[in-house]
Design a protein around this motif. Structure first.
Motif, PDB file in Angstrom:
ATOM      1  N   GLU A  59       0.821  -1.203   0.000  1.00 14.02           N
ATOM      2  CA  GLU A  59       0.000   0.000   0.000  1.00 14.02           C
ATOM      3  C   GLU A  59       0.865   1.266   0.000  1.00 14.02           C
ATOM      4  O   GLU A  59       0.552   2.240  -0.689  1.00 14.02           O
ATOM      5  CB  GLU A  59      -0.923   0.002   1.225  1.00 14.02           C
ATOM      6  N   ILE A  60       1.948   1.253   0.768  1.00  9.79           N
ATOM      7  CA  ILE A  60       2.857   2.408   0.803  1.00  9.79           C
ATOM      8  C   ILE A  60       3.485   2.615  -0.567  1.00  9.79           C
ATOM      9  O   ILE A  60       3.578   3.740  -1.073  1.00  9.79           O
ATOM     10  CB  ILE A  60       3.946   2.211   1.872  1.00  9.79           C
ATOM     11  N   GLN A  61       3.916   1.517  -1.167  1.00 15.66           N
ATOM     12  CA  GLN A  61       4.538   1.584  -2.493  1.00 15.66           C
ATOM     13  C   GLN A  61       3.587   2.195  -3.511  1.00 15.66           C
ATOM     14  O   GLN A  61       3.974   3.055  -4.316  1.00 15.66           O
ATOM     15  CB  GLN A  61       4.951   0.171  -2.928  1.00 15.66           C
ATOM     16  N   ARG A  62       2.340   1.789  -3.449  1.00 18.52           N
ATOM     17  CA  ARG A  62       1.351   2.269  -4.410  1.00 18.52           C
ATOM     18  C   ARG A  62       1.072   3.760  -4.223  1.00 18.52           C
ATOM     19  O   ARG A  62       1.045   4.532  -5.186  1.00 18.52           O
ATOM     20  CB  ARG A  62       0.071   1.453  -4.263  1.00 18.52           C
ATOM     21  N   GLU A  63       0.882   4.200  -2.990  1.00 18.66           N
ATOM     22  CA  GLU A  63       0.511   5.594  -2.741  1.00 18.66           C
ATOM     23  C   GLU A  63       1.670   6.555  -2.980  1.00 18.66           C
ATOM     24  O   GLU A  63       1.469   7.663  -3.515  1.00 18.66           O
ATOM     25  CB  GLU A  63       0.001   5.761  -1.316  1.00 18.66           C
TER      26      GLU A  63
END
Length: 473
Positions: A59-63
């Motif tokens: 999720e961090i990577q995506r955002e």
């Protein structure tokens, strides 16, 4: 080294002498329980920090628009700093006051958690994770040495380590489940959750832990020893952690091991010549401490390899979500919760060595069961029994190793001993993960996981052999 009777004076903040209590029925005043919860809260945070971020990375990577290779450093930076600074953190606790070091480092941990929740830049977030790992490297050995100097050797320390182990296992196992649920809402909540826990630990330390004794002499920091130790440990942790990706025979890996060995050799040379060494090298001649460190490294190496293989099997091959894997590991956590509070009594009755050996033996059938994994997950005859055995092994062996490794160590070196043991766990885990990764063949076929299972089984057998050699020697 102070005698247990002398230690008991410091053990109870209320002034009550714990040694007056029957060894088989240890009773503590409320303030002493709070002191134990403060120390245990530190290790709970470490477990939560590692497991929650692991399931939040996608999720961090995506955002934040990070590449997969860069995003992995959200966990790698923390592990690198934690492993690299542990020995220094442990020695700082001995030299400058365990409560003082714990309070300052925990305050930094809470502040960095808040910053992590607010940062919108991937690079800055990785930097904050590295600094947060540094702060944890000071809190962990400070808390563990506070535990060993507050609770005298014998029934009291055995019982305290049993509770301590419950928090350690609960932090990691619950972190996987909680992290998966929180990440589904908003990954920033995984950074916010540790803040109130850190503040509770901080307040508890200030209110309950006795102040550090006044410094009778001015300690001069061994700068040369500190620099060579931290540089050598950082490079060693990085080399072991990245060996699977770079290749064990690659110039980077070979060069990293060689340079880290040179730096650590330089550290030893410095310690032999300076008037006030950072670490007294004679402590490394303590046979129980050395064996406990070797066993801890091997045990954790196999455990991390097992967890990695389980994740590949359930998440990559079966398509499970991280929280579903956490439910499979829940029986292991429940075993620790059930056995942990009774562990002190078990070690008092049967002895630390017997309890430790039963725990180490439990890992062998656990890993053997993994050889039976098939195209469809067998929950009741493979996964759940393996999880229960894994939990039994951890519940009995980790605390027993901590007791064995810190017994007989002088109070003024308990921080060092704690740092050594925690460093062994970290390096062993990184090494085991790297070896298992190298043993399996990249791909998705089930048969490719079996060589990794053989590796973790070998780690379990070597751990047993290390303890048997100590007993026969």
């Amino acid at each position: 080294m102070r005698t247990p009777a002398a230690d008991s004076t410091d053990a109870a903040p209320s002034g009550k002498r714990p040694e007056a209590v029957r060894p088989d029925r240890v009773r503590w005043p409320g303030r002493l329980w709070i002191a134990l919860l403060v120390c245990s809260g530190v290790i709970l945070l470490d477990g939560l920090e590692n497991s929650m971020i692991a399931v939040s990375i996608p999720e961090i990577q995506r955002e934040l628009g990070m590449s997969a290779a860069t995003a992995q450093w959200l966990m790698g930076a923390y592990i690198l700093a934690f492993g690299g600074f542990l020995l220094l953190g442990g020695r700082f606790a001995d030299l400058f006051g365990r409560r003082r070091v714990l309070v300052f480092a925990m305050a930094a941990f809470a502040l960095l958690s808040l910053l992590g929740a607010l940062i919108d830049n991937g690079t800055l977030l990785i930097v904050s994770r590295f600094v947060k790992g540094m702060s944890a490297a000071f809190t962990a050995p400070a808390a563990m040495s506070l535990l060993t100097t507050t609770f005298p050797e014998g029934p009291q320390r055995n019982k305290a380590f049993g509770v301590f182990n419950v928090f350690e296992a609960s932090g990691y196992s619950c972190g996987l489940l909680i992290g998966g649920l929180l990440a589904a809402l908003n990954w920033r909540t995984t950074f916010v959750l540790p803040i109130p826990i850190a503040l509770l630990v901080l307040v508890g330390a200030l209110l309950v832990l006795p102040p550090d004794p006044p410094r009778t002499e001015r300690h001069r920091l061994d700068v040369g020893g500190a620099v060579t130790l931290v540089a050598g440990m950082l490079l060693l942790v990085f080399t072991v952690s990245s060996a699977a990706d770079a290749g064990w025979t690659s110039p980077r890996t070979i060069g990293g091991f060689a340079l880290s060995a040179l730096l650590l050799a330089a550290f030893v040379a410095v310690e032999r010549t300076v008037r006030h060494p950072l670490i007294r090298l004679g402590v490394l001649r303590d046979r129980n401490l050395v064996t406990a460190n070797v066993s801890s490294a091997l045990l954790y190496g196999g455990a991390m390899g097992f967890q990695f293989l389980l994740a590949l099997y359930l998440q990559n091959l079966q398509g499970w979500q991280p929280w579903q894997m956490a439910l499979v590991l829940l029986p292991a956590g429940l075993m620790v919760v059930l056995i942990g509070p009774k562990l002190g009594g078990l070690m008092d009755r049967f002895g630390v060595t017997k309890v430790l050996m039963v725990g180490l033996v439990a890992f062998v059938p656990c890993y053997l069961l993994m050889l039976r994994i098939g195209p469809e997950p067998d929950l009741w005859t493979v996964l759940v029994p393996a999880s229960l055995l894994w939990g039994l092994g951890f519940a009995l062996s980790i605390s027993a190793l901590m007791v064995a490794g810190t017994s007989g160590i002088a109070d003024h070196e308990q921080g060092l001993a704690s740092g050594l043991l925690t460093s062994s766990l970290q390096l062993g885990g990184a090494f085991g993960l790297a070896v298992v990764t190298a043993a399996i063949v990249p791909g998705t076929e089930l048969s490719m996981l079996y060589p990794g299972v053989i590796v973790v089984l070998a780690f379990a057998v070597l751990t047993l052999l290390a303890q048997l050699m100590r007993r026969r020697g």
